[in-house]
Design a protein around this motif. Structure first.
Motif: not given
Length: 117
Positions: A54-55, A70-73, A86-90, A108-110
């Motif tokens: 989730v977020e 996601t880029d692992r930097e 975000d949801k699904g982000e590595w 969801t996070i506002d």
């Protein structure tokens, strides 16, 4: 990946209750179920590379370390700073010297009240 500030300069002075030198930094406002907890990373500790279910808002409250997307930097992060995945982000996180982070997870996070870094 978005970065946010949580230092007193972006907060609101607390003037009620005879308060002195106190500031409130809003984290989030949610309408649905969420999870709030801490992650303690010892010196040399890491939370391995994984997808956010989730977020996830990750706020460093003590120490310093690094986070990735996601880029692992590896990007440095320290006390008073935060990042949201975000949801699904590595992502992953770690610290050479130790770090304590408050973690908020929700569908969801506002973040409209937060100031981006």
């Amino acid at each position: 990946m978005k970065f946010f500030r949580f230092d007193k300069e972006v907060g609101f002075p607390i003037k009620q209750y005879d308060s002195q030198a106190a500031h409130f930094m809003k984290v989030c406002r949610n309408q649905q179920e969420n999870s709030i907890g801490f992650i303690q990373l010892d010196a040399g500790g890491e939370v391995g590379y994984h997808q956010a279910t989730v977020e996830q808002l990750y706020i460093v409250v003590q120490g310093e370390g690094w986070v990735t997307g996601t880029d692992r930097e590896r990007i440095s992060i320290k006390s008073g700073e935060g990042v949201m995945w975000d949801k699904g982000e590595w992502h992953e996180s770690g610290s050479k010297s130790g770090m304590l982070a408050l973690v908020v997870e929700s569908e969801t996070i506002d973040t409209s009240l937060l100031q981006e870094k």
